[in-house]
Design an enzyme around this catalytic site. Sequence first.
Site, mmCIF file in Angstrom:
data_model
loop_
_atom_site.group_PDB
_atom_site.id
_atom_site.type_symbol
_atom_site.label_atom_id
_atom_site.label_comp_id
_atom_site.label_asym_id
_atom_site.label_seq_id
_atom_site.Cartn_x
_atom_site.Cartn_y
_atom_site.Cartn_z
ATOM 1 N N SER A 40 0.827 -1.208 0.000
ATOM 2 C CA SER A 40 0.000 0.000 0.000
ATOM 3 C C SER A 40 0.856 1.251 0.000
ATOM 4 O O SER A 40 1.644 1.483 0.929
ATOM 5 C CB SER A 40 -0.916 0.010 1.220
ATOM 6 O OG SER A 40 -1.586 1.259 1.321
ATOM 7 N N MET A 48 -9.258 7.801 -0.185
ATOM 8 C CA MET A 48 -10.118 8.214 0.933
ATOM 9 C C MET A 48 -10.619 9.626 0.687
ATOM 10 O O MET A 48 -9.885 10.472 0.160
ATOM 11 C CB MET A 48 -9.350 8.154 2.249
ATOM 12 C CG MET A 48 -8.706 6.820 2.551
ATOM 13 S SD MET A 48 -7.859 6.838 4.156
ATOM 14 C CE MET A 48 -6.923 5.314 4.063
ATOM 15 N N HIS A 106 -8.487 0.792 -3.918
ATOM 16 C CA HIS A 106 -9.441 0.526 -2.847
ATOM 17 C C HIS A 106 -10.148 1.841 -2.520
ATOM 18 O O HIS A 106 -9.552 2.737 -1.924
ATOM 19 C CB HIS A 106 -8.678 -0.028 -1.641
ATOM 20 C CG HIS A 106 -9.517 -0.258 -0.434
ATOM 21 N ND1 HIS A 106 -8.977 -0.483 0.821
ATOM 22 C CD2 HIS A 106 -10.865 -0.290 -0.254
ATOM 23 C CE1 HIS A 106 -9.948 -0.659 1.690
ATOM 24 N NE2 HIS A 106 -11.104 -0.534 1.069
ATOM 25 N N MET A 155 -12.359 3.978 -0.498
ATOM 26 C CA MET A 155 -13.018 4.214 0.783
ATOM 27 C C MET A 155 -13.685 5.578 0.696
ATOM 28 O O MET A 155 -13.252 6.556 1.310
ATOM 29 C CB MET A 155 -11.987 4.136 1.915
ATOM 30 C CG MET A 155 -11.502 2.734 2.180
ATOM 31 S SD MET A 155 -10.114 2.642 3.339
ATOM 32 C CE MET A 155 -8.742 2.867 2.192
ATOM 33 N N MET A 205 -11.642 -5.978 5.696
ATOM 34 C CA MET A 205 -10.807 -5.054 6.453
ATOM 35 C C MET A 205 -10.442 -5.675 7.798
ATOM 36 O O MET A 205 -11.319 -6.153 8.525
ATOM 37 C CB MET A 205 -11.535 -3.730 6.673
ATOM 38 C CG MET A 205 -11.794 -2.913 5.400
ATOM 39 S SD MET A 205 -10.269 -2.439 4.556
ATOM 40 C CE MET A 205 -9.443 -1.457 5.820
ATOM 41 N N GLY A 211 -9.520 3.957 7.195
ATOM 42 C CA GLY A 211 -9.331 5.389 7.328
ATOM 43 C C GLY A 211 -7.916 5.830 7.615
ATOM 44 O O GLY A 211 -7.532 6.943 7.276
ATOM 45 N N PHE A 212 -7.113 4.960 8.218
ATOM 46 C CA PHE A 212 -5.749 5.337 8.570
ATOM 47 C C PHE A 212 -4.819 4.141 8.408
ATOM 48 O O PHE A 212 -5.203 3.008 8.696
ATOM 49 C CB PHE A 212 -5.664 5.835 10.022
ATOM 50 C CG PHE A 212 -6.425 7.099 10.271
ATOM 51 C CD1 PHE A 212 -5.844 8.335 10.044
ATOM 52 C CD2 PHE A 212 -7.732 7.051 10.723
ATOM 53 C CE1 PHE A 212 -6.553 9.513 10.271
ATOM 54 C CE2 PHE A 212 -8.449 8.218 10.957
ATOM 55 C CZ PHE A 212 -7.854 9.456 10.731
ATOM 56 N N GLY A 213 -3.586 4.404 7.988
ATOM 57 C CA GLY A 213 -2.578 3.369 7.917
ATOM 58 C C GLY A 213 -1.921 3.169 9.271
ATOM 59 O O GLY A 213 -2.056 3.977 10.189
ATOM 60 N N GLY A 214 -1.188 2.074 9.417
ATOM 61 C CA GLY A 214 -0.417 1.832 10.630
ATOM 62 C C GLY A 214 -1.203 1.374 11.833
ATOM 63 O O GLY A 214 -0.689 1.392 12.956
ATOM 64 N N ASP A 251 -6.790 -6.474 4.491
ATOM 65 C CA ASP A 251 -6.149 -5.153 4.463
ATOM 66 C C ASP A 251 -6.223 -4.543 5.854
ATOM 67 O O ASP A 251 -7.309 -4.337 6.388
ATOM 68 C CB ASP A 251 -6.877 -4.270 3.447
ATOM 69 C CG ASP A 251 -6.275 -2.871 3.334
ATOM 70 O OD1 ASP A 251 -5.278 -2.578 4.024
ATOM 71 O OD2 ASP A 251 -6.813 -2.063 2.549
ATOM 72 N N GLY A 252 -5.034 -4.260 6.423
ATOM 73 C CA GLY A 252 -4.984 -3.578 7.705
ATOM 74 C C GLY A 252 -4.150 -4.316 8.730
ATOM 75 O O GLY A 252 -4.507 -5.425 9.135
ATOM 76 N N GLY A 253 -3.024 -3.755 9.108
ATOM 77 C CA GLY A 253 -2.195 -4.362 10.118
ATOM 78 C C GLY A 253 -1.499 -5.632 9.685
ATOM 79 O O GLY A 253 -1.016 -6.401 10.523
ATOM 80 N N GLY A 289 1.197 -2.144 4.183
ATOM 81 C CA GLY A 289 1.713 -0.797 4.007
ATOM 82 C C GLY A 289 2.971 -0.558 4.801
ATOM 83 O O GLY A 289 4.079 -0.578 4.274
ATOM 84 N N SER A 290 2.806 -0.317 6.097
ATOM 85 C CA SER A 290 3.949 -0.037 6.958
ATOM 86 C C SER A 290 4.965 -1.174 6.958
ATOM 87 O O SER A 290 6.175 -0.938 7.005
ATOM 88 C CB SER A 290 3.480 0.223 8.398
ATOM 89 O OG SER A 290 2.592 1.316 8.449
#
Length: 224
Positions: A8, A36, A65, A67, A136, A141-144, A174-176, A196-197
């Site tokens: 990401s 977003m 994606h 959002m 999800m 709404g937010f990365g990390g 997607d997410g974490g 992402g991170s």
Amino acid sequence: MAIQISPSILSADFAHLAEEAAAVAETADWLHVDVMDNHFVPNLTLGLPIVESLRKSAALPLDCHLMIEDPDRWAPPYAEAGAGSVTIHAEAASAPVRTLREIRRHGARAGLALNPASPVEPYRDLLGEMDMLLLMTVEPGFGGQRFLDVVLPKVRRAREIVDAAGGSVWLQVDGGVSAETIERCSDAGADVFVAGSAVYSADDPAQAVRALRSRAEEAHRCTT
């Protein structure tokens, strides 16, 4: 079920997106673009002009994606702009079947995303209209953000539903997603992983992708 990694760019350096895309071009399968609008989610990120520019410079296909509010209106232009995959949120779409068909009509893979609290079962009959189901594993709404283990049982149910329908739909999380969580996701049945991170905070993003793929593949082998 081939494992796919979609880094990401939400976690990349926005001032050097072309270089950040190139950094994972040899090891990743997709480039994930989080769009977003500060309405559906409380953040504002990339939009259609950035996607159009990335399409010209990025070697990887774009995994967009959305959002956003009103994806029924905005999703088809992303497919027209050359995105390889366009995912809309079930919670935001008024006419998901029509929109998924429009995405496909413009040549992109069509995806449907569900927030952590949204159940999979009501969308079982829509599997034939989509190419990918995105679950999800954080609130969008937010990365990390920290991975939500509570979603893993839903991933398992989704895998059962997809397999029962023929297994042609990709199952994305997607997410974490990180070296610490990707094995659990793969074990639960996911086959496409947004990170992402875990990729762009690494000293070597390409190697980070390789390591994530290796962990996911190992977990998959252990369950088959």
